[in-house]
Design a protein around this motif. Structure first.
Motif, PDB file in Angstrom:
ATOM      1  N   LEU A   1       0.828  -1.210   0.000  1.00  0.00           N
ATOM      2  CA  LEU A   1       0.000   0.000   0.000  1.00  0.00           C
ATOM      3  C   LEU A   1       0.860   1.257   0.000  1.00  0.00           C
ATOM      4  N   ASP A   2       2.011   1.187   0.658  1.00  0.00           N
ATOM      5  CA  ASP A   2       2.930   2.336   0.676  1.00  0.00           C
ATOM      6  C   ASP A   2       3.418   2.664  -0.734  1.00  0.00           C
ATOM      7  N   VAL A   3       3.796   1.627  -1.467  1.00  0.00           N
ATOM      8  CA  VAL A   3       4.292   1.820  -2.838  1.00  0.00           C
ATOM      9  C   VAL A   3       3.169   2.331  -3.739  1.00  0.00           C
ATOM     10  N   LEU A   4       1.992   1.734  -3.634  1.00  0.00           N
ATOM     11  CA  LEU A   4       0.858   2.187  -4.440  1.00  0.00           C
ATOM     12  C   LEU A   4       0.527   3.646  -4.138  1.00  0.00           C
ATOM     13  N   GLY A   5       0.527   3.993  -2.847  1.00  0.00           N
ATOM     14  CA  GLY A   5       0.237   5.369  -2.453  1.00  0.00           C
ATOM     15  C   GLY A   5       1.256   6.342  -2.999  1.00  0.00           C
ATOM     16  N   TYR A   6       2.511   5.945  -2.989  1.00  0.00           N
ATOM     17  CA  TYR A   6       3.569   6.831  -3.485  1.00  0.00           C
ATOM     18  C   TYR A   6       3.464   7.024  -4.996  1.00  0.00           C
ATOM     19  N   LEU A   7       3.185   5.939  -5.716  1.00  0.00           N
ATOM     20  CA  LEU A   7       3.024   6.050  -7.168  1.00  0.00           C
ATOM     21  C   LEU A   7       1.851   6.973  -7.516  1.00  0.00           C
ATOM     22  N   LEU A   8       0.784   6.877  -6.749  1.00  0.00           N
ATOM     23  CA  LEU A   8      -0.357   7.771  -6.960  1.00  0.00           C
ATOM     24  C   LEU A   8       0.022   9.219  -6.647  1.00  0.00           C
ATOM     25  N   LYS A   9       0.781   9.399  -5.575  1.00  0.00           N
ATOM     26  CA  LYS A   9       1.201  10.740  -5.168  1.00  0.00           C
ATOM     27  C   LYS A   9       2.052  11.399  -6.250  1.00  0.00           C
ATOM     28  N   CYS A  10       2.837  10.592  -6.944  1.00  0.00           N
ATOM     29  CA  CYS A  10       3.721  11.130  -7.986  1.00  0.00           C
ATOM     30  C   CYS A  10       2.939  11.787  -9.119  1.00  0.00           C
ATOM     31  N   LYS A  11       1.720  11.326  -9.361  1.00  0.00           N
ATOM     32  CA  LYS A  11       0.948  11.932 -10.444  1.00  0.00           C
ATOM     33  C   LYS A  11      -0.135  12.891  -9.932  1.00  0.00           C
ATOM     34  N   GLU A  12      -0.124  13.151  -8.619  1.00  0.00           N
ATOM     35  CA  GLU A  12      -1.172  13.980  -8.035  1.00  0.00           C
ATOM     36  C   GLU A  12      -1.158  15.412  -8.570  1.00  0.00           C
ATOM     37  N   LEU A  13       0.024  16.012  -8.691  1.00  0.00           N
ATOM     38  CA  LEU A  13       0.112  17.394  -9.177  1.00  0.00           C
ATOM     39  C   LEU A  13      -0.480  17.501 -10.577  1.00  0.00           C
ATOM     40  N   TYR A  14      -0.160  16.526 -11.420  1.00  0.00           N
ATOM     41  CA  TYR A  14      -0.704  16.531 -12.783  1.00  0.00           C
ATOM     42  C   TYR A  14      -2.235  16.508 -12.743  1.00  0.00           C
ATOM     43  N   CYS A  15      -2.791  15.637 -11.909  1.00  0.00           N
ATOM     44  CA  CYS A  15      -4.259  15.522 -11.809  1.00  0.00           C
ATOM     45  C   CYS A  15      -4.879  16.822 -11.293  1.00  0.00           C
ATOM     46  N   LEU A  16      -4.206  17.472 -10.328  1.00  0.00           N
ATOM     47  CA  LEU A  16      -4.714  18.744  -9.804  1.00  0.00           C
ATOM     48  C   LEU A  16      -4.712  19.826 -10.882  1.00  0.00           C
ATOM     49  N   CYS A  17      -3.669  19.820 -11.704  1.00  0.00           N
ATOM     50  CA  CYS A  17      -3.590  20.808 -12.781  1.00  0.00           C
ATOM     51  C   CYS A  17      -4.698  20.578 -13.812  1.00  0.00           C
ATOM     52  N   ILE A  18      -4.969  19.319 -14.124  1.00  0.00           N
ATOM     53  CA  ILE A  18      -6.049  18.995 -15.069  1.00  0.00           C
ATOM     54  C   ILE A  18      -7.389  19.442 -14.492  1.00  0.00           C
ATOM     55  N   THR A  19      -7.587  19.194 -13.188  1.00  0.00           N
ATOM     56  CA  THR A  19      -8.836  19.612 -12.534  1.00  0.00           C
ATOM     57  C   THR A  19      -8.998  21.127 -12.591  1.00  0.00           C
ATOM     58  N   ALA A  20      -7.899  21.840 -12.316  1.00  0.00           N
ATOM     59  CA  ALA A  20      -7.938  23.307 -12.356  1.00  0.00           C
ATOM     60  C   ALA A  20      -8.227  23.799 -13.771  1.00  0.00           C
ATOM     61  N   LEU A  21      -7.606  23.141 -14.747  1.00  0.00           N
ATOM     62  CA  LEU A  21      -7.818  23.523 -16.147  1.00  0.00           C
ATOM     63  C   LEU A  21      -9.277  23.307 -16.551  1.00  0.00           C
ATOM     64  N   ASN A  22      -9.829  22.168 -16.174  1.00  0.00           N
ATOM     65  CA  ASN A  22     -11.233  21.877 -16.503  1.00  0.00           C
ATOM     66  C   ASN A  22     -12.169  22.874 -15.819  1.00  0.00           C
ATOM     67  N   GLY A  23     -11.838  23.223 -14.554  1.00  0.00           N
ATOM     68  CA  GLY A  23     -12.649  24.192 -13.824  1.00  0.00           C
ATOM     69  C   GLY A  23     -12.626  25.565 -14.468  1.00  0.00           C
ATOM     70  N   ARG A  24     -11.472  25.946 -15.010  1.00  0.00           N
ATOM     71  CA  ARG A  24     -11.381  27.249 -15.659  1.00  0.00           C
ATOM     72  C   ARG A  24     -12.280  27.308 -16.896  1.00  0.00           C
ATOM     73  N   TYR A  25     -12.243  26.205 -17.673  1.00  0.00           N
ATOM     74  CA  TYR A  25     -13.078  26.194 -18.889  1.00  0.00           C
ATOM     75  C   TYR A  25     -14.570  26.167 -18.539  1.00  0.00           C
ATOM     76  N   GLU A  26     -14.902  25.485 -17.453  1.00  0.00           N
ATOM     77  CA  GLU A  26     -16.313  25.420 -17.060  1.00  0.00           C
ATOM     78  C   GLU A  26     -16.841  26.767 -16.575  1.00  0.00           C
ATOM     79  N   SER A  27     -15.929  27.576 -15.990  1.00  0.00           N
ATOM     80  CA  SER A  27     -16.363  28.883 -15.453  1.00  0.00           C
ATOM     81  C   SER A  27     -16.359  29.976 -16.530  1.00  0.00           C
ATOM     82  N   ASP A  28     -15.699  29.728 -17.654  1.00  0.00           N
ATOM     83  CA  ASP A  28     -15.639  30.734 -18.737  1.00  0.00           C
ATOM     84  C   ASP A  28     -16.986  30.847 -19.457  1.00  0.00           C
TER      85      ASP A  28
END
Length: 199
Positions: free
Chosen positions: A172-199
């Protein structure tokens, strides 16, 4: 965009299925020149010609210096160690993990190059290692050396996380770390989608 020197080091002659490193090691080059080409394109160390020859075979058959041959061997050594630990019996794995740790701790080894080398199926050391239920600190070390391999797709479309979660009793530690490594990317995609939805 890709650095033109990197593109040149990766260029493949389709007729011969050869790259610059295949040609270079056939003419007994100095080690420094071999290192420069491999630094630009680490994966070329494991690429085959149409005759199924990798640079190491070509270097050996054409009388390359022992320094060049030893360096090519070192570049592929981490991948081989990871395959060894993946294929080891459960009671042998702790010792095999320690061998990899020791290899990575030796700054004389081409660690960053070796961590990026992939086989013909696009397995990098990280892909192989996570199938063996490794300790988290070892996974972190590999990722620090080659962060891009966290997202590297194998030829069958899987990433290291996909392999780790399907392994027997995944950590579970390894799985959690691998997920954490891509977390910033996912947050950026979420922010990008939110910007387009609010435009």
């Amino acid at each position: 965009s890709e650095n033109p020197r990197e593109a040149a080091a990766r260029y493949r002659n389709e007729e011969r299925n050869s790259i610059a490193l295949h040609v270079l090691v056939a003419v007994r080059p100095p080690l420094d020149l071999v290192k420069q080409i491999i630094k630009l394109a680490p994966n070329t160390v494991s690429q085959e010609t149409k005759d199924d020859m990798v640079p190491l075979h070509i270097a050996h058959d054409n009388g390359a210096s022992q320094d060049v041959i030893d360096y090519l061997l070192k570049c592929e050594e981490l991948y081989s160690l990871c395959v060894g630990v993946r294929d080891a019996l459960d009671n042998e794995r702790d010792g095999a993990f320690q061998i990899i740790q020791d290899w990575l701790a030796d700054d004389q080894n081409p660690r960053e190059i070796a961590a990026r080398i992939s086989d013909q199926d696009n397995y990098a050391p990280l892909h192989v290692l996570v199938a063996a239920r490794p300790p988290l600190n070892l996974v972190k070390t590999i990722i620090e050396l080659a962060p891009d391999t966290v997202y590297q797709l194998m030829n069958d479309g899987r990433k290291p996380f996909d392999i780790a979660i399907k392994s027997e009793a995944p950590s579970l530690d390894v799985l959690g770390y691998l997920l954490k490594c891509k977390e910033l990317y996912c947050l950026c995609i979420t922010a990008l989608n939110g910007r387009y939805e609010s435009d």
